[in-house]
Design an enzyme around this catalytic site. Structure first.
Site, PDB file in Angstrom:
ATOM      1  N   CYS A 297     -34.591  75.949  61.451  1.00 15.28           N
ATOM      2  CA  CYS A 297     -33.731  76.318  60.507  1.00 15.28           C
ATOM      3  C   CYS A 297     -32.364  75.455  60.284  1.00 15.28           C
ATOM      4  O   CYS A 297     -32.010  75.114  59.265  1.00 15.28           O
ATOM      5  CB  CYS A 297     -32.954  77.550  60.770  1.00 15.28           C
ATOM      6  SG  CYS A 297     -32.178  77.548  62.568  1.00 15.28           S
TER       7      CYS A 297
ATOM      8  N   HIS B  10     -28.699  80.066  65.320  1.00 14.37           N
ATOM      9  CA  HIS B  10     -29.209  79.890  63.947  1.00 14.37           C
ATOM     10  C   HIS B  10     -28.603  79.555  62.966  1.00 14.37           C
ATOM     11  O   HIS B  10     -27.318  79.901  62.853  1.00 14.37           O
ATOM     12  CB  HIS B  10     -29.859  81.338  63.765  1.00 14.37           C
ATOM     13  CG  HIS B  10     -30.522  81.540  62.177  1.00 14.37           C
ATOM     14  ND1 HIS B  10     -31.446  80.987  61.990  1.00 14.37           N
ATOM     15  CD2 HIS B  10     -29.969  82.248  61.053  1.00 14.37           C
ATOM     16  CE1 HIS B  10     -31.809  81.064  60.553  1.00 14.37           C
ATOM     17  NE2 HIS B  10     -30.752  82.027  59.885  1.00 14.37           N
TER      18      HIS B  10
END
Length: 270
Positions: free
Chosen positions: A146, A32
């Protein structure tokens, strides 16, 4: 921020679902991404990241509800900006590194752009769909996640005059490989009263094994169903921008990569 402030920009990266599995997914390079900021004038830190609002699984596959004819999607995404940087979270299993220094003026212009970007793209998309794994292969659908947000933000900062350090930066991408996708329609044309009932049933049958399961037996059976649909019958139903597409799957079917994408060069006109 005050215009004459000096803002440090940090690259943040940690394994997906670290809160639950620790560094496990980091070994698989499923990461992430986020961006950190530090005001040298006030000493305050901030984190900005683009999140799937209802967790990754809910964004990637729908819920099938008995009272609803069509699949129910929870695939919204949004930029989140909040005080502080959780140093332990990012450093322990991932990355926290300075990549640029910008002025308060550049930060404020970026903030306005983030608001626009957040209102323009509101749906999370996990998959990048390409014609093959070869370099330069045609991309049918781009992911919207993301890492794409971080890359867009870096580029905007460069366009505004930011100079980035020359360091290696890598990002997770999840690929599906497919022949030319076939357009199927939207929710109304497929699942509505005048829709295609045969197609609707086939699609719900495809999505059913991806639902959360409570037992190991159900999970293993679902894996067999997914293998049969995607690998044996070479079909995948993709939901993208309110529309459904049939992907004729091709070897190697799915792949997770951790690709190097360089930090952008400064716009020399700034």
């Amino acid at each position: 921020m005050k215009g004459d402030d000096v803002i440090e920009v940090f690259r943040l990266q940690a394994p997906v679902w670290e809160f639950k599995y620790g560094r496990l997914l980091g070994h698989l390079k499923i990461m992430h991404d986020a961006i950190g900021f530090r005001s040298t004038l006030t000493g305050k830190n901030y984190t900005m990241e683009w999140y799937e609002l209802f967790q990754l699984g809910n964004c990637t596959f729908p819920h099938l509800r008995p009272e609803m004819n069509a699949p129910f999607w929870c695939n919204q995404g949004a930029a989140c900006f909040y005080k502080g940087i959780d140093d332990i979270h990012w450093k322990e299993n991932g990355t926290l590194v300075l990549v640029a220094t910008i002025s308060g003026n550049i930060f404020n212009k970026m903030a306005q752009w983030v608001k626009w970007d957040n209102e323009t793209g509101i749906y999370y998309e996990t998959w990048t769909v390409q014609a093959s794994a070869e370099t330069g292969a045609e991309t049918w659908f781009e992911s919207y996640d993301c890492s794409r947000f971080v890359l867009r933000t870096y580029q905007k900062l460069a366009d505004l005059g930011a100079t980035f350090k020359k360091i290696e930066t890598n990002y997770t991408r999840i690929f599906l490989y497919s022949g030319e996708p076939a357009y199927l329609g939207n929710e109304t044309s497929i699942f509505g009263p005048t829709g295609n009932n045969t197609l609707a049933l086939a699609m719900k049958k495809f999505y059913y094994p991806f639902k959360p399961h409570l037992s190991t037996k159900e999970f293993l059976f679902s894996l067999l169903q997914i293998f049969d649909a995607v690998i044996i019958h070479r079909q995948f139903y993709l939901f993208y921008n309110f529309e459904y597409w049939l992907l004729p799957m091709k070897f190697p079917f799915i792949r997770i990569t951790y690709e190097e994408i360089p930090l952008p060069a400064r716009n020399k006109t700034c």
